[in-house]
Design an enzyme around this catalytic site. Structure first.
Site, PDB file in Angstrom:
ATOM      1  N   GLU A 115       0.826  -1.213   0.000  1.00  0.00           N
ATOM      2  CA  GLU A 115       0.000   0.000   0.000  1.00  0.00           C
ATOM      3  C   GLU A 115       0.862   1.267   0.000  1.00  0.00           C
ATOM      4  O   GLU A 115       0.522   2.260  -0.644  1.00  0.00           O
ATOM      5  CB  GLU A 115      -0.960  -0.034   1.195  1.00  0.00           C
ATOM      6  CG  GLU A 115      -2.001  -1.153   1.000  1.00  0.00           C
ATOM      7  CD  GLU A 115      -2.906  -1.335   2.203  1.00  0.00           C
ATOM      8  OE1 GLU A 115      -2.378  -1.777   3.248  1.00  0.00           O
ATOM      9  OE2 GLU A 115      -4.103  -1.041   2.111  1.00  0.00           O
ATOM     10  N   GLU A 135      -4.076  -9.825   3.672  1.00  0.00           N
ATOM     11  CA  GLU A 135      -5.094  -9.432   4.660  1.00  0.00           C
ATOM     12  C   GLU A 135      -6.263 -10.401   4.764  1.00  0.00           C
ATOM     13  O   GLU A 135      -6.661 -10.782   5.867  1.00  0.00           O
ATOM     14  CB  GLU A 135      -5.632  -8.021   4.333  1.00  0.00           C
ATOM     15  CG  GLU A 135      -4.717  -6.899   4.802  1.00  0.00           C
ATOM     16  CD  GLU A 135      -3.652  -6.526   3.791  1.00  0.00           C
ATOM     17  OE1 GLU A 135      -3.384  -7.326   2.860  1.00  0.00           O
ATOM     18  OE2 GLU A 135      -3.068  -5.437   3.934  1.00  0.00           O
TER      19      GLU A 135
HETATM   20  N1  COA Z   1       5.178  -8.449  11.626  1.00  0.00           N
HETATM   21  C1  COA Z   1       6.062  -8.651  12.605  1.00  0.00           C
HETATM   22  N2  COA Z   1       7.205  -9.360  12.433  1.00  0.00           N
HETATM   23  C2  COA Z   1       7.435  -9.841  11.204  1.00  0.00           C
HETATM   24  C3  COA Z   1       6.556  -9.651  10.138  1.00  0.00           C
HETATM   25  C4  COA Z   1       5.367  -8.920  10.385  1.00  0.00           C
HETATM   26  N3  COA Z   1       4.485  -8.668   9.412  1.00  0.00           N
HETATM   27  N4  COA Z   1       7.054 -10.263   9.033  1.00  0.00           N
HETATM   28  C5  COA Z   1       8.216 -10.811   9.421  1.00  0.00           C
HETATM   29  N5  COA Z   1       8.451 -10.553  10.725  1.00  0.00           N
HETATM   30  C6  COA Z   1       9.609 -10.979  11.517  1.00  0.00           C
HETATM   31  C7  COA Z   1       9.531 -12.449  11.859  1.00  0.00           C
HETATM   32  O1  COA Z   1       8.719 -12.651  13.007  1.00  0.00           O
HETATM   33  C8  COA Z   1      10.982 -12.777  12.091  1.00  0.00           C
HETATM   34  O2  COA Z   1      11.355 -12.321  13.374  1.00  0.00           O
HETATM   35  P1  COA Z   1      12.299 -13.239  14.319  1.00  0.00           P
HETATM   36  O3  COA Z   1      13.593 -13.355  13.542  1.00  0.00           O
HETATM   37  O4  COA Z   1      12.412 -12.434  15.566  1.00  0.00           O
HETATM   38  O5  COA Z   1      11.591 -14.548  14.471  1.00  0.00           O
HETATM   39  C9  COA Z   1      11.705 -11.898  11.081  1.00  0.00           C
HETATM   40  O6  COA Z   1      10.788 -10.875  10.727  1.00  0.00           O
HETATM   41  C10 COA Z   1      12.071 -12.640   9.809  1.00  0.00           C
HETATM   42  O7  COA Z   1      10.907 -13.244   9.291  1.00  0.00           O
HETATM   43  P2  COA Z   1      10.785 -14.816   9.020  1.00  0.00           P
HETATM   44  O8  COA Z   1       9.332 -15.166   9.063  1.00  0.00           O
HETATM   45  O9  COA Z   1      11.715 -15.584   9.888  1.00  0.00           O
HETATM   46  O10 COA Z   1      11.329 -14.887   7.534  1.00  0.00           O
HETATM   47  P3  COA Z   1      10.907 -15.946   6.423  1.00  0.00           P
HETATM   48  O11 COA Z   1      11.831 -15.713   5.275  1.00  0.00           O
HETATM   49  O12 COA Z   1      10.810 -17.300   6.986  1.00  0.00           O
HETATM   50  O13 COA Z   1       9.432 -15.508   5.978  1.00  0.00           O
HETATM   51  C11 COA Z   1       7.688 -13.999   5.328  1.00  0.00           C
HETATM   52  C12 COA Z   1       9.217 -14.254   5.390  1.00  0.00           C
HETATM   53  C13 COA Z   1       7.473 -12.582   4.808  1.00  0.00           C
HETATM   54  C14 COA Z   1       7.049 -15.032   4.365  1.00  0.00           C
HETATM   55  C15 COA Z   1       7.071 -14.170   6.726  1.00  0.00           C
HETATM   56  O14 COA Z   1       7.850 -13.409   7.643  1.00  0.00           O
HETATM   57  C16 COA Z   1       5.647 -13.698   6.825  1.00  0.00           C
HETATM   58  O15 COA Z   1       4.730 -14.381   6.363  1.00  0.00           O
HETATM   59  N6  COA Z   1       5.437 -12.515   7.433  1.00  0.00           N
HETATM   60  C17 COA Z   1       4.098 -12.001   7.658  1.00  0.00           C
HETATM   61  C18 COA Z   1       3.533 -11.362   6.417  1.00  0.00           C
HETATM   62  C19 COA Z   1       2.155 -10.819   6.727  1.00  0.00           C
HETATM   63  O16 COA Z   1       1.202 -11.557   6.824  1.00  0.00           O
HETATM   64  N7  COA Z   1       2.059  -9.488   6.907  1.00  0.00           N
HETATM   65  C20 COA Z   1       0.829  -8.847   7.336  1.00  0.00           C
HETATM   66  C21 COA Z   1       0.136  -8.283   6.164  1.00  0.00           C
HETATM   67  S1  COA Z   1      -1.376  -7.537   6.637  1.00  0.00           S
END
Ligand code: COA
Length: 241
Positions: A115, A135
């Protein structure tokens, strides 16, 4: 403007550089970032020395992985939320800026990350960029304009598919869909953004602002009204010479 925690804002030779700076959390958008971004956007809007701004994410892995899930659904009660929204309408502020905004995207560009990118005028992405609106799968809908800006950018059918299925899009497909302007090698991302910013800032800022308004405001008007807007802006330019 320098004592922020999760945003770095630098003003260099007429260009505002905004870095989302929570690389350990993939630059997830939290309340702190919202508050800091609000201040930075106000500065970009009001500071006559800033002609154009570039947005990027810190670290190597993401522009922004969306809303901070650790704060997810911990929102304040509705009355306070509405008051905060009234006082700090980040998204309204974004869209009210008449200067060109460039998004330099890399890695994950999810939810509010997408966004923010959509609130910019020119989007560049490195080859590894992935876009998505997760979302619906989280039981919410976009809250930062994405349900309006995405279909206006790529059309209704594909916007619905992305939002309703949670499907992610890779950089090359994003370019094909016209979600982004260009795909560039990672090492070229910031240099290309800089070159665009420098080109834009070499032009008369009033003309640049009118040109942006003619297109962005015009898109929400009928063709007839849009032509009137263009004529009005053109007349302002002629009458100010
Ligand atoms: N909010 C808070 N923390 C987040 C985050 C988010 N949206 N996205 C990633 N992080 C954090 C993870 O918790 C992790 O923290 P940690 O190292 O303390 O455990 C760090 O960032 C790295 O992310 P990680 O999930 O380990 O990396 P990955 O390569 O395995 O996966 C994603 C990457 C983007 C696929 C995964 O982090 C994810 O699905 N994030 C959420 C995306 C989401 O749904 N966003 C909200 C949209 S409304």
């Amino acid at each position: 403007m320098n004592n922020f925690e999760v945003i770095i804002y630098e003003k260099i030779d007429g260009v505002g550089h905004v870095t989302l700076n929570r690389p350990q959390a993939l630059n997830a958008y939290n309340l702190q970032m919202r508050d800091e971004l609000y201040q930075v956007l106000g500065a970009i809007k009001d500071d006559t020395e800033v002609k154009v701004a570039v947005f990027k994410g810190a670290g190597q892995r993401a522009f922004c992985a969306g809303a901070d899930l650790t704060e997810f659904l911990t929102a304040p009660p509705p009355v306070i939320a509405r008051q905060v929204r009234w006082e700090r309408d980040v998204w309204g502020l974004f869209l009210s800026i008449e200067k060109p905004l460039i998004a330099a995207l890399q890695g994950y560009v999810l939810g509010s990350g997408l966004e923010i990118a959509l609130a910019c005028d020119i989007r560049l992405a490195s080859e590894d960029t992935q876009f998505g609106l997760p979302e619906a799968g989280l039981g919410i809908i976009p809250a930062a304009g994405g349900s309006q800006t995405l279909p206006r950018t790529i059309g209704q059918a594909k916007a619905l598919e992305i939002l309703l299925t949670g499907q992610w899009i890779k950089a090359e497909e994003a370019r094909r869909l016209k979600l982004i302007n260009q795909v560039v090698p990672r090492k070229e991302l910031l240099p290309v953004a800089e070159r665009l910013a420098n080109k834009i800032k070499s032009f008369n800022p009033t003309i640049v602002s009118y040109a942006k308004q003619a297109i962005t405001r015009g898109l929400d008007l009928s063709l007839e009204e849009g032509l009137e807007l263009e004529a009005r802006l053109g007349n302002f330019i002629l009458s100010s010479r």
